[in-house]
Motif scaffolding. Structure first.
Motif, mmCIF file in Angstrom:
data_model
loop_
_atom_site.group_PDB
_atom_site.id
_atom_site.type_symbol
_atom_site.label_atom_id
_atom_site.label_comp_id
_atom_site.label_asym_id
_atom_site.label_seq_id
_atom_site.Cartn_x
_atom_site.Cartn_y
_atom_site.Cartn_z
ATOM 1 N N TYR A 32 0.925 -1.244 -0.186
ATOM 2 C CA TYR A 32 0.039 -0.058 0.122
ATOM 3 C C TYR A 32 0.857 1.150 -0.081
ATOM 4 C CZ TYR A 32 -4.062 2.914 1.638
ATOM 5 O OH TYR A 32 -4.843 4.047 1.921
ATOM 6 N N ASN A 178 20.451 4.031 11.341
ATOM 7 C CA ASN A 178 20.434 4.399 9.840
ATOM 8 C C ASN A 178 20.742 3.025 9.066
ATOM 9 O OD1 ASN A 178 21.270 7.098 11.415
ATOM 10 N ND2 ASN A 178 21.664 7.635 9.206
ATOM 11 N N LYS A 188 19.841 10.049 0.852
ATOM 12 C CA LYS A 188 20.465 9.697 1.875
ATOM 13 C C LYS A 188 21.960 9.591 1.672
ATOM 14 C CE LYS A 188 16.202 8.943 3.935
ATOM 15 N NZ LYS A 188 15.379 8.724 2.872
#
Ligand code: NAD
Ligand code: TYD
Length: 341
Positions: A32, A178, A188
């Protein structure tokens, strides 16, 4: 079991979908996902033909769509990865972080409550804020977020816990360090630096580069979440990381060494406002469920860097597309105003 994986086309979500389909051959997954800039169908390109995987393109803040997806697919478990996830984007445009991360999570909790579905929520070590030397965050520590991103994630965690206390909704939370690994959007730091280095472009290190992070491999995050889903206690929070940190400069050196590139690419630039100096988590609670990370942070950064060197076809279209506009907005002035190391 039928799982609704929100944010399943993003970095961690797509790695988790791939991992779960392989290791749980009887389960079905409905991804979703709103498909924002960070959500990419192609992250699961080889799996869409599977009868065990389908996609609903919708917003987690859309209650009707979320309810329909759960009812039509007889969902037993919601795992909520969907979020706006980048600190720098949250500094440039914070309100969408509240819409998705806070309201979106709240809507999913309401749907889960109405339909009596277990919900697992994916959170982050950033909710603990800056951690002074000598301490490692444990799950009962107070939340002290310092960026709009971290604040929105902390608010979501508190809503999830409130639904457990108030309505006895079966919930669990994992707080990840992280993450690095395949399919991470190049905003990132590790994919940004690895792809810049491949292209021979400067690596913009914020401030002195001595900030500390626990760079954990996304594979270990997936097995950590799986462990909590199978053996975690309802109502509980679990940290997921390696329990070890390195400085950003150490991380940069691993990226450069892995690619055989020169340290002259390092460029110190104006720092991020409110930059958290150190994250560090104690992961003993998850270890007590017989989970161990496979990669230490050094191996994780090396493996991730190699993937970007070998998968230009994945990231080149991203870097040549709308990402360019963000990159210029975030870095053009910073890079022009400083010299290389
Ligand atoms: P990502 O940015 O790569 O992917 C986010 C996904 O969520 C995308 O597929 C996007 O399309 C989808 N999404 C965004 N808004 C949505 C909405 N309103 N409705 C439905 N889908 C929406 O993020 P990621 O790095 O894979 O992070 C996944 C989760 O893990 C997030 O909750 C994040 O806070 C958390 N987390 C990330 C890290 C990290 O290092 N990346 C560490 C700890 C925790
Ligand atoms: P990031 O990947 O944005 O994760 P987070 O802020 O959620 O920890 O950044 C990781 C570290 O790298 C963080 O200390 C900020 C630093 N960083 C840079 O030095 N330069 C950059 O261009 C980016 C994106 C991050």
């Amino acid at each position: 079991m039928n799982l609704l994986i929100t944010g399943g086309c993003g970095f961690i979500g797509s790695n988790f979908v791939r991992y779960w389909l392989e290791s749980h051959p009887r389960d079905r997954i409905v991804v979703y996902d709103k498909l924002t800039y960070a959500g990419r169908r192609e992250n699961l390109h080889d799996l869409w033909d599977s009868p065990r995987l389908s996609l609903v393109q919708a917003d987690i803040a859309d209650m009707d769509a979320a309810r329909r997806a759960c009812c039509e697919n007889q969902i037993d478990l919601i795992v909520n990865f969907a979020a706006e996830t980048h600190v720098d984007q949250s500094i440039l445009g914070p309100l969408i972080f509240t819409d998705t991360n806070v309201r979106g999570t709240h809507v999913l909790l309401e749907v889960a409550r109405e339909l009596g579905i277990r919900m697992h929520h994916i959170s982050t070590d950033e909710v603990y804020g800056h951690i002074p030397d000598g301490h490692q965050s444990v799950e009962t520590d107070p939340l002290a977020p310092r960026s709009p991103y971290a604040a929105s994630k902390a608010a979501a965690d508190q809503l999830v816990q409130a639904y457990y206390i108030t309505y006895s909704l079966p919930v669990t939370i994992t707080r990840g360090a992280n993450n690095v690994g395949p399919f991470q959007y190049p905003e990132k730091v590790v994919p940004l630096f690895a792809t810049n280095a491949v292209l021979g472009e400067a690596l913009p290190v914020y401030g002195d580069g001595l900030q500390m992070r626990d760079y954990a491999h996304v594979y270990d995050h997936c097995t950590g979440i799986e462990t909590v889903l199978l053996r975690g206690e309802i109502g509980q929070v679990y940290n997921v990381g390696t329990g070890r940190e390195m400085t950003n400069l150490e991380m940069v050196n691993i990226v450069l060494e892995t690619l055989g590139q020169d340290r002259s690419l390092i460029q110190h630039v104006t720092d991020r406002p409110g930059h958290d100096r150190r994250y560090s988590m104690n992961v003993d609670k998850l270890r007590a469920l017989s989970w161990e990370p496979k990669y230490d942070p050094w191996q994780a950064v090396t493996e991730a860097t190699r993937w970007y060197a070998q998968n230009r076809a994945w990231w080149e279209p991203i870097r040549n597309g709308e990402f360019r506009e963000y990159y210029d907005r975030q870095y053009a002035e910073r890079l022009a105003g400083t010299r290389k190391a």
